[in-house]
Design a protein around this motif. Sequence first.
Motif, mmCIF file in Angstrom:
data_model
loop_
_atom_site.group_PDB
_atom_site.id
_atom_site.type_symbol
_atom_site.label_atom_id
_atom_site.label_comp_id
_atom_site.label_asym_id
_atom_site.label_seq_id
_atom_site.Cartn_x
_atom_site.Cartn_y
_atom_site.Cartn_z
ATOM 1 N N LEU A 187 0.839 -1.190 0.000
ATOM 2 C CA LEU A 187 0.000 0.000 0.000
ATOM 3 C C LEU A 187 0.877 1.244 0.000
ATOM 4 O O LEU A 187 1.937 1.279 0.644
ATOM 5 C CB LEU A 187 -0.918 -0.002 1.219
ATOM 6 C CG LEU A 187 -1.883 -1.190 1.318
ATOM 7 C CD1 LEU A 187 -2.687 -1.113 2.611
ATOM 8 C CD2 LEU A 187 -2.818 -1.245 0.115
ATOM 9 N N MET A 188 0.415 2.268 -0.705
ATOM 10 C CA MET A 188 1.197 3.493 -0.851
ATOM 11 C C MET A 188 0.377 4.697 -0.402
ATOM 12 O O MET A 188 -0.856 4.678 -0.474
ATOM 13 C CB MET A 188 1.612 3.683 -2.311
ATOM 14 C CG MET A 188 2.555 2.616 -2.833
ATOM 15 S SD MET A 188 2.620 2.598 -4.649
ATOM 16 C CE MET A 188 1.648 1.139 -5.001
ATOM 17 N N ALA A 189 1.081 5.733 0.054
ATOM 18 C CA ALA A 189 0.421 6.966 0.511
ATOM 19 C C ALA A 189 1.232 8.160 0.040
ATOM 20 O O ALA A 189 2.269 8.025 -0.626
ATOM 21 C CB ALA A 189 0.285 6.961 2.028
ATOM 22 N N GLY A 240 -5.965 9.999 -5.575
ATOM 23 C CA GLY A 240 -4.963 10.989 -5.194
ATOM 24 C C GLY A 240 -4.282 11.620 -6.391
ATOM 25 O O GLY A 240 -4.730 11.499 -7.532
ATOM 26 N N LYS A 241 -3.155 12.301 -6.125
ATOM 27 C CA LYS A 241 -2.416 13.032 -7.147
ATOM 28 C C LYS A 241 -0.974 12.535 -7.190
ATOM 29 O O LYS A 241 -0.411 12.147 -6.170
ATOM 30 C CB LYS A 241 -2.427 14.530 -6.846
ATOM 31 C CG LYS A 241 -3.817 15.140 -6.779
ATOM 32 C CD LYS A 241 -3.747 16.603 -6.368
ATOM 33 C CE LYS A 241 -5.144 17.197 -6.216
ATOM 34 N NZ LYS A 241 -5.093 18.599 -5.751
ATOM 35 N N ALA A 242 -0.394 12.585 -8.390
ATOM 36 C CA ALA A 242 0.984 12.136 -8.570
ATOM 37 C C ALA A 242 1.698 13.042 -9.557
ATOM 38 O O ALA A 242 1.077 13.660 -10.423
ATOM 39 C CB ALA A 242 1.008 10.695 -9.062
ATOM 40 N N GLU A 243 3.026 13.100 -9.414
ATOM 41 C CA GLU A 243 3.857 13.872 -10.330
ATOM 42 C C GLU A 243 4.843 12.950 -11.018
ATOM 43 O O GLU A 243 5.508 12.132 -10.374
ATOM 44 C CB GLU A 243 4.611 14.969 -9.591
ATOM 45 C CG GLU A 243 5.475 15.822 -10.502
ATOM 46 C CD GLU A 243 6.233 16.905 -9.753
ATOM 47 O OE1 GLU A 243 6.958 17.677 -10.411
ATOM 48 O OE2 GLU A 243 6.098 16.972 -8.517
ATOM 49 N N LYS A 272 1.816 12.817 -4.451
ATOM 50 C CA LYS A 272 1.780 14.121 -3.798
ATOM 51 C C LYS A 272 0.657 14.246 -2.780
ATOM 52 O O LYS A 272 0.777 14.982 -1.801
ATOM 53 C CB LYS A 272 1.646 15.218 -4.864
ATOM 54 C CG LYS A 272 2.839 15.316 -5.795
ATOM 55 C CD LYS A 272 4.106 15.633 -5.007
ATOM 56 C CE LYS A 272 5.298 15.833 -5.907
ATOM 57 N NZ LYS A 272 6.531 16.151 -5.141
ATOM 58 N N ALA A 273 -0.451 13.585 -3.020
ATOM 59 C CA ALA A 273 -1.584 13.640 -2.100
ATOM 60 C C ALA A 273 -2.418 12.392 -2.324
ATOM 61 O O ALA A 273 -2.572 11.937 -3.465
ATOM 62 C CB ALA A 273 -2.425 14.896 -2.337
ATOM 63 N N GLU A 277 -5.536 4.790 0.289
ATOM 64 C CA GLU A 277 -4.282 4.101 0.010
ATOM 65 C C GLU A 277 -4.261 3.618 -1.434
ATOM 66 O O GLU A 277 -5.269 3.187 -1.987
ATOM 67 C CB GLU A 277 -4.115 2.923 0.971
ATOM 68 C CG GLU A 277 -3.884 3.373 2.415
ATOM 69 C CD GLU A 277 -3.807 2.205 3.375
ATOM 70 O OE1 GLU A 277 -4.572 1.235 3.170
ATOM 71 O OE2 GLU A 277 -3.001 2.255 4.316
ATOM 72 N N ILE A 278 -3.086 3.715 -2.050
ATOM 73 C CA ILE A 278 -2.900 3.369 -3.452
ATOM 74 C C ILE A 278 -2.116 2.069 -3.537
ATOM 75 O O ILE A 278 -1.247 1.793 -2.699
ATOM 76 C CB ILE A 278 -2.177 4.526 -4.173
ATOM 77 C CG1 ILE A 278 -3.106 5.755 -4.217
ATOM 78 C CG2 ILE A 278 -1.729 4.126 -5.570
ATOM 79 C CD1 ILE A 278 -2.440 7.001 -4.742
ATOM 80 N N ARG A 279 -2.412 1.259 -4.544
ATOM 81 C CA ARG A 279 -1.740 -0.034 -4.691
ATOM 82 C C ARG A 279 -1.450 -0.316 -6.166
ATOM 83 O O ARG A 279 -1.935 0.393 -7.053
ATOM 84 C CB ARG A 279 -2.587 -1.150 -4.090
ATOM 85 C CG ARG A 279 -3.980 -1.292 -4.675
ATOM 86 C CD ARG A 279 -4.696 -2.481 -4.058
ATOM 87 N NE ARG A 279 -6.017 -2.688 -4.641
ATOM 88 C CZ ARG A 279 -7.155 -2.433 -4.037
ATOM 89 N NH1 ARG A 279 -7.155 -1.915 -2.814
ATOM 90 N NH2 ARG A 279 -8.316 -2.690 -4.631
#
Length: 404
Positions: A187-189, A240-243, A272-273, A277-279
């Motif tokens: 899991l990622m945050a 969420g958001k990613a760069e 970034k936000a 939780e991201i997987r």
Amino acid sequence: MTAFTSIRRNALGALTILAGATLCTLSAHAQSYPVSGSQRATAQQVSERGIPLSELAPNAPDSYTVKRGDTLWGISGLFLKSPWRWPELWGMNLQAIANPHRIFPGQTLYLDKNGGFARLSTTPPGSTEPETVRVSPRTRTESLGDAALPTLKPHLIEPFLVEPIVVDAQVLQQAPRIIATTEERVLMAAGDRAYVRGDQASPLQVEGGDPRQFRVFRDAVALKDPATGEILGYEAQYLGKAELIRGESFEDVPNGRGNYTAEYVPATIDLKATKEEIRAGDRLLPMAARGAFVTYTPRAPQMDVEARVVALYGSAALAYAAQNQVVAISVGTQDGVEPGHVLTLLTRDTRVKDVSDGKSASVKLPNENNGTAMVFRTFERVSYALLLEIRNGVRVGDRLVNPK
């Protein structure tokens, strides 16, 4: 500096600020909110004599001083039975306020009842003196654009301007996907680094013109019309958001035989936000361009609307939505629905058994008025609406119709 600053509206409606011996002109056109031709026509018609006293809210005050944090919707609700009829509120005050969005904290609105009709004014009934507003000392020259009243509180809508997205299921399946993270986490945050694999036809690259900011989504849940079962679109769950930090590439790796083999290397992103939780397996879509928040103008649709609530936004576990929550409804741009359209919510069809005569016949109960919703984001066949005034919880299948 004087103990207070006085703002006075002259006969032409211009705003000036008097601070000691200094006279400065305020820019009252920093923001230009939309006023449609039909809204202006309604206001002009009402301004001729006002509105019937029967259309006033039961506890309409004789006067009200606008406060910071007020909204046009809220003030309309103080004076009128139906807040969405704000053009009539404006029409009651058309001579003093040329644009209904140019109402500022500190102004006092007076209710004038005469001959069975009511009007609003910025001066007490019978007075001809120009309006004076007292505010705290501030910079001697400033723009009042940001102080003008919005229609609704921005924080209720702004998060949803980028979160819900309705797509074809294939669009999300072909979007770049997260395949791994550092330290083999499941899991990622926010703050974590992850690796992404894109479509072979259009790999992720860090080049001029290519997007660097992405939103992360999961799944594409079918939005079905409760009445027909027809699929109206697919709602992707916002995470969420990613760069994008590094693009996809190929790296020459020694193959142990004195030669090199080109080996694929996935793209690198930083989260970034995160809302959840991201997987691995979650998908990336480019961040949509987002302008400044625009005030919505609540109004009744000009065409007949018959819609159903198709989903409660936020969680599949929700059974009911409450006030200030968001629902997806079964009409969109192809039906002529626009942001700002106000609809009346009706309770879902309910049947009971009539046992009063011993026969236990099934009887359909009337659909009851359950409140008001305003459309704020539209797709082709689905729209998102904010629940403004709700008496009971809203369920999937509840109807939405034109306000009466």
